[in-house]
Design a protein around this motif. Structure first.
Motif, mmCIF file in Angstrom:
data_model
loop_
_atom_site.group_PDB
_atom_site.id
_atom_site.type_symbol
_atom_site.label_atom_id
_atom_site.label_comp_id
_atom_site.label_asym_id
_atom_site.label_seq_id
_atom_site.Cartn_x
_atom_site.Cartn_y
_atom_site.Cartn_z
ATOM 1 N N GLY A 9 27.747 52.134 37.604
ATOM 2 C CA GLY A 9 28.279 51.061 38.452
ATOM 3 C C GLY A 9 27.560 51.044 39.796
ATOM 4 O O GLY A 9 28.166 50.859 40.849
ATOM 5 N N ALA A 10 26.228 51.217 39.740
ATOM 6 C CA ALA A 10 25.439 51.393 40.973
ATOM 7 C C ALA A 10 25.375 50.127 41.822
ATOM 8 O O ALA A 10 25.150 50.202 43.030
ATOM 9 N N THR A 11 25.551 48.946 41.195
ATOM 10 C CA THR A 11 25.414 47.697 41.953
ATOM 11 C C THR A 11 26.729 47.255 42.604
ATOM 12 O O THR A 11 26.756 46.244 43.298
ATOM 13 N N SER A 13 30.555 47.907 44.777
ATOM 14 C CA SER A 13 30.920 48.301 46.137
ATOM 15 C C SER A 13 30.831 49.828 46.319
ATOM 16 O O SER A 13 30.193 50.319 47.265
ATOM 17 N N VAL A 14 31.441 50.585 45.409
ATOM 18 C CA VAL A 14 31.380 52.057 45.523
ATOM 19 C C VAL A 14 29.964 52.547 45.237
ATOM 20 O O VAL A 14 29.442 53.446 45.917
ATOM 21 N N ASN A 37 26.376 46.195 34.948
ATOM 22 C CA ASN A 37 26.720 45.420 33.752
ATOM 23 C C ASN A 37 25.610 44.421 33.463
ATOM 24 O O ASN A 37 24.927 44.508 32.465
ATOM 25 N N SER A 39 23.819 42.831 36.540
ATOM 26 C CA SER A 39 23.046 42.539 37.761
ATOM 27 C C SER A 39 21.677 43.206 37.641
ATOM 28 O O SER A 39 21.379 44.192 38.329
ATOM 29 N N LEU A 84 24.839 53.136 27.875
ATOM 30 C CA LEU A 84 25.606 53.591 29.052
ATOM 31 C C LEU A 84 26.088 55.028 28.837
ATOM 32 O O LEU A 84 26.000 55.872 29.731
ATOM 33 N N VAL A 100 33.910 49.336 37.077
ATOM 34 C CA VAL A 100 35.278 48.848 37.255
ATOM 35 C C VAL A 100 35.929 48.637 35.889
ATOM 36 O O VAL A 100 35.295 48.152 34.954
ATOM 37 N N ALA A 103 36.223 49.522 30.955
ATOM 38 C CA ALA A 103 34.842 49.507 30.470
ATOM 39 C C ALA A 103 34.121 50.797 30.857
ATOM 40 O O ALA A 103 33.141 51.184 30.224
ATOM 41 N N ASN A 122 36.558 55.273 39.200
ATOM 42 C CA ASN A 122 37.039 54.392 38.130
ATOM 43 C C ASN A 122 38.451 54.791 37.665
ATOM 44 O O ASN A 122 38.638 55.391 36.620
ATOM 45 N N ASP A 148 38.813 57.911 45.063
ATOM 46 C CA ASP A 148 39.818 57.031 45.657
ATOM 47 C C ASP A 148 40.278 57.673 46.965
ATOM 48 O O ASP A 148 40.592 58.875 46.984
ATOM 49 N N MET A 202 35.844 45.692 49.288
ATOM 50 C CA MET A 202 35.845 46.254 47.932
ATOM 51 C C MET A 202 35.472 45.174 46.927
ATOM 52 O O MET A 202 35.391 44.000 47.258
HETATM 53 P P1 NDP Z 1 32.629 46.325 41.820
HETATM 54 O O1 NDP Z 1 33.146 45.155 41.079
HETATM 55 O O2 NDP Z 1 32.111 46.114 43.202
HETATM 56 O O3 NDP Z 1 31.440 47.020 40.977
HETATM 57 C C1 NDP Z 1 31.632 47.340 39.631
HETATM 58 C C2 NDP Z 1 30.384 47.994 39.053
HETATM 59 O O4 NDP Z 1 30.623 48.188 37.654
HETATM 60 C C3 NDP Z 1 29.132 47.118 39.142
HETATM 61 O O5 NDP Z 1 27.995 47.935 39.182
HETATM 62 C C4 NDP Z 1 29.179 46.337 37.830
HETATM 63 O O6 NDP Z 1 27.903 45.846 37.410
HETATM 64 C C5 NDP Z 1 29.667 47.432 36.885
HETATM 65 N N1 NDP Z 1 30.366 46.884 35.743
HETATM 66 C C6 NDP Z 1 31.326 45.920 35.731
HETATM 67 N N2 NDP Z 1 31.748 45.669 34.489
HETATM 68 C C7 NDP Z 1 31.037 46.499 33.681
HETATM 69 C C8 NDP Z 1 30.985 46.682 32.257
HETATM 70 N N3 NDP Z 1 31.764 45.977 31.444
HETATM 71 N N4 NDP Z 1 30.134 47.610 31.783
HETATM 72 C C9 NDP Z 1 29.335 48.333 32.605
HETATM 73 N N5 NDP Z 1 29.326 48.183 33.946
HETATM 74 C C10 NDP Z 1 30.170 47.280 34.476
HETATM 75 O O7 NDP Z 1 33.763 47.413 41.790
HETATM 76 P P2 NDP Z 1 34.142 48.491 42.924
HETATM 77 O O8 NDP Z 1 32.926 49.247 43.348
HETATM 78 O O9 NDP Z 1 35.004 47.853 43.929
HETATM 79 O O10 NDP Z 1 35.090 49.466 42.089
HETATM 80 C C11 NDP Z 1 34.586 50.361 41.123
HETATM 81 C C12 NDP Z 1 35.706 51.298 40.708
HETATM 82 O O11 NDP Z 1 36.050 52.096 41.832
HETATM 83 C C13 NDP Z 1 36.992 50.576 40.283
HETATM 84 O O12 NDP Z 1 37.606 51.289 39.259
HETATM 85 C C14 NDP Z 1 37.852 50.615 41.527
HETATM 86 O O13 NDP Z 1 39.237 50.609 41.227
HETATM 87 C C15 NDP Z 1 37.437 51.953 42.123
HETATM 88 N N6 NDP Z 1 37.607 52.039 43.565
HETATM 89 C C16 NDP Z 1 36.942 51.160 44.373
HETATM 90 C C17 NDP Z 1 37.098 51.219 45.754
HETATM 91 C C18 NDP Z 1 36.349 50.304 46.663
HETATM 92 O O14 NDP Z 1 36.441 50.459 47.880
HETATM 93 N N7 NDP Z 1 35.593 49.345 46.163
HETATM 94 C C19 NDP Z 1 38.008 52.204 46.363
HETATM 95 C C20 NDP Z 1 38.601 53.109 45.424
HETATM 96 C C21 NDP Z 1 38.409 53.009 44.074
HETATM 97 P P3 NDP Z 1 27.433 44.328 37.752
HETATM 98 O O15 NDP Z 1 27.030 44.351 39.200
HETATM 99 O O16 NDP Z 1 26.288 44.087 36.849
HETATM 100 O O17 NDP Z 1 28.608 43.440 37.482
#
Ligand code: NDP
Length: 385
Positions: A9-11, A13-14, A37, A39, A84, A100, A103, A122, A148, A202
């Protein structure tokens, strides 16, 4: 000494906050794999910048775009769910699990099966898999570090103490952007309003979860699995300033709290450097400028999601995975403008009540099958109402 890392999930927010921290420690990290996913362009740019060995898109249809963007770089490209998991199974010093939703579950389990150290953002993966995941962690000698902010706070407050001495774990919740809205106003909330979190920046899904308070419900279940003090010892308090990230009260009446700016780079850094500390670019806490910290009891009439999550946690078995899957479908429908805000929790409650809950999942395949079946059920419910 250089440490190796994979970011699932490198692309997101986290993921990008994690990479921001790595960027500040040049020469100290070697990036094994980065995933997204779809991007593809963003992922390829990050893979080139950090000289990753492997870049993976979960959606196989985006692989050709990724390959094109990586041409000439020598970086391996792959696509699909199996890719993955293979990326997650490569041995590294630490895996950032920041996909997120459910998945992310299979890749997280693949990393756990390697007995590695996993920084877990996650939360949906742990909520859905519950004991299936915690049992695997124990069996494979893996380490879960909570990303978290609340769970990272609790993890820090528990350090050096015995969970048997804990009287309360208090999860703080900002209350989200709609905390003061009336029930009538909530019914008219748009996706733009719901994702406009006052304190945290987020991804869209967790932002909606914060607005409905389902995020805190998922966190309650997450805390229950990470910190085995008993569900009845975990409570939620609204703290709009998001300065105290959570607290642990011990049986002698001492309460330990962890404070910090509302910036995910703080808990991420805590995991990356654990058990040491590392620099972050976050401004120090300016308590006189903050002035006051306030606390309120949650309102489970306007925001029923925490009640639903607590009930699902108490029921155990399949219920938390059903809660999570139904919520993912309802949130996606809300974000597309197909479902009113207040119906999100209603859909979750209906699916939970209607489901003839199967026995508790015993392995990853059971959890994934339950997740898929619940998604179909929730989607069908949305079509008929
Ligand atoms: P984002 O929506 O910003 O990023 C999600 C990442 O997961 C992206 O890299 C996305 O890729 C990838 N992704 C999405 N769907 C899939 C899939 N079906 N298969 C593979 N990769 C996938 O999410 P956040 O960074 O906000 O959150 C990530 C996790 O961290 C969540 O579980 C959230 O609850 C948790 N969290 C987040 C916080 C935050 O501040 N953001 C704080 C605490 C917990 P692509 O860019 O290609 O869509």
């Amino acid at each position: 000494m250089t440490r190796s890392i994979t970011i699932l999930g490198a692309t997101g927010s986290v993921g990008t906050s994690t990479l921001d921290l790595l960027r500040r420690e040049p020469g100290e990290w070697r990036v094994e794999a980065l995933t997204a996913n779809c991007s593809a362009k963003e992922l390829a740019a990050l893979a080139r910048e950090f000289d990753a060995r492997l870049a993976v898109v979960g959606d196989e249809e985006c692989l050709s775009e990724l390959r094109a963007a990586l041409e000439g770089s020598g970086i391996e490209a792959a696509g699909g769910q199996r890719a993955l998991c293979e990326a997650a199974a490569r041995p590294v010093d630490i895996t950032m699990a920041a996909i997120v939703g459910c998945a992310g579950l299979a890749p997280v389990m693949a990393a756990i099966e390697q007995g590695g150290t996993i920084a877990l953002a996650n939360k949906e993966a742990l909520v859905s898999a519950g004991e299936v995941m915690t049992t695997a962690v124990e069996k494979h000698g893996a380490t879960l570090l909570p990303v978290d902010s609340e769970h990272n706070a609790i993890f820090q407050c528990l350090h050096g103490n015995d969970v048997a001495e804990v009287r309360w774990i208090t999860l703080t919740a900002s209350g989200g952007p709609l905390r003061t809205c009336s029930a009538e106003e909530l019914a008219r909330v748009t996706p733009e309003q719901a994702v406009a979190h006052p304190n945290w920046s987020m991804g869209a899904k967790i932002s909606v979860d914060s607005a409905t308070m389902m995020n805190k419900g998922l966190e309650l279940i997450e805390a229950h699995h990470l910190f085995p003090v008993g569900l009845d010892r975990i409570r939620i308090v609204i703290h709009p300033q998001s300065v105290i990230h959570s607290m642990v009260e011990y049986r002698d009446g001492s309460t330990l709290a962890q404070l910090g700016p509302p910036d995910m780079r703080v808990p991420i850094a805590s995991c990356l450097a654990w058990p040491r500390r590392m620099e972050t670019p976050c401004a120090p806490l300016d308590l006189p400028a903050i002035g006051e910290l306030s606390f309120f009891a949650p309102d489970e009439v306007r925001f029923p999601a925490t009640r639903l999550a607590r009930e699902a946690a108490e029921a155990g078995g399949a219920a938390p995975a059903v809660l999570n899957a139904a919520n993912e479908i309802a949130v996606a429908a809300f974000l597309k403008g197909h479902l009113p805000f207040t119906r999100i929790a209603l859909v979750v409650e209906t699916v939970l009540n209607e489901s003839n809950l199967p026995p508790a999942p015993e392995n990853l395949e059971d959890v994934l099958a339950l997740d898929a079946a619940t998604r179909r059920r929730a989607a069908a419910l949305l079509e008929t109402t």
